[in-house]
Scaffold this motif. Structure first.
Motif: not given
Length: 262
Positions: A1-3, A154-159, A256-262
């Protein structure tokens, strides 16, 4: 879970200061606007606040940012370029005092002896009278620390790049303008292989050959130096706000964070 956490929730979960530790919060002037102020560096610390209570230090810094007229040579500083940040790990003021006193005395003695060897008595006297101990203390703040948290910038938002950190236990993520700051707590690292992987990734983004050897050619076309970087001993971090939201990864799994931001 991401909160997503509030500042108060976040402050309750960060490392607690020891007997001689303090949270240190700073007002820092950052960005291209610094070019208009010759006396300032690109990242210039304007003020420092320290307390055993994180919220107390943050509140004081934020109040000054919002209400005070911050100027350099009579010119007001653009408020949007003044950021509230803090040293990621509490600063040990006892260790800081030791570092400052030993370094201060050693530097003074070396300079004085150099002046005396040249017969420059006035120069030696000038060095002894110059009271620059505070600047020395501030320059050593990042060293006076027991390391609880490692920051990965991490200087990018590229998953695809974020996914390279799979297997590294990430407790918190602070979103920045161009990417993310990942917080890896030492107590969550269960073996040396995890640290080895983390620093291998750091090396991969300092040399293109290292990246190719570790990850192949798939992402090579997007490679940039320092796109992912393990920061130094005690880096400055943004205090969480609406502009820099903070997220807790309860599973410590970056996927989980990658999924959260997708």
């Amino acid at each position: 879970m991401v909160k997503k956490l509030s500042l108060t929730e976040y402050s309750a979960k960060i490392p607690k200061p020891g007997k001689s530790d303090y949270y240190v919060v700073v007002l820092i002037f950052r960005g291209e606007e610094t070019k208009k102020f010759p006396k300032l560096k690109r990242h210039s610390i304007l003020k420092r606040y320290w307390s055993k209570n994180f919220i107390e230090a943050v509140s004081e810094a934020m109040a000054v940012k919002e209400c005070a007229n911050l100027t350099v040579d009579g010119k007001p500083l653009p408020r949007q370029n003044v950021k509230v940040m803090y040293y990621l790990n509490p600063v040990d003021f006892l260790k800081l005092s030791y570092l400052v006193s030993t370094t201060f005395i050693q530097e003074k003695m070396n300079t004085v002896l150099s002046s005396l060897r040249k017969g420059d008595l006035r120069g030696a006297e000038s060095v002894l009278l110059r009271g620059d101990v505070f600047s020395l203390a501030f320059s050593n703040m990042a060293k006076a620390v027991k390391k609880h948290v490692i920051m990965v910038d991490v200087d990018t938002k590229d998953k695809e790049f974020l996914s390279l950190l799979e297997g590294v236990p990430v407790r918190f993520v602070i979103e920045t303008q161009h990417g993310y700051h990942l917080h890896v707590y030492i107590e969550d690292v269960k073996d040396n292989e995890t640290l080895k992987k983390l620093y291998s990734i750091n090396e991969a983004f300092s040399r293109k050959e290292s990246f190719k050897r570790l990850f192949g050619e798939k992402l090579l076309v997007k490679w940039k130096e320092s796109l992912i970087e393990v920061k130094g001993t005690n880096p400055l971090e943004y205090v969480p706000t609406d502009d820099y939201p903070v997220y807790e990864l309860e599973s410590r799994d970056v996927r989980k964070f990658v999924e959260f931001r997708s």
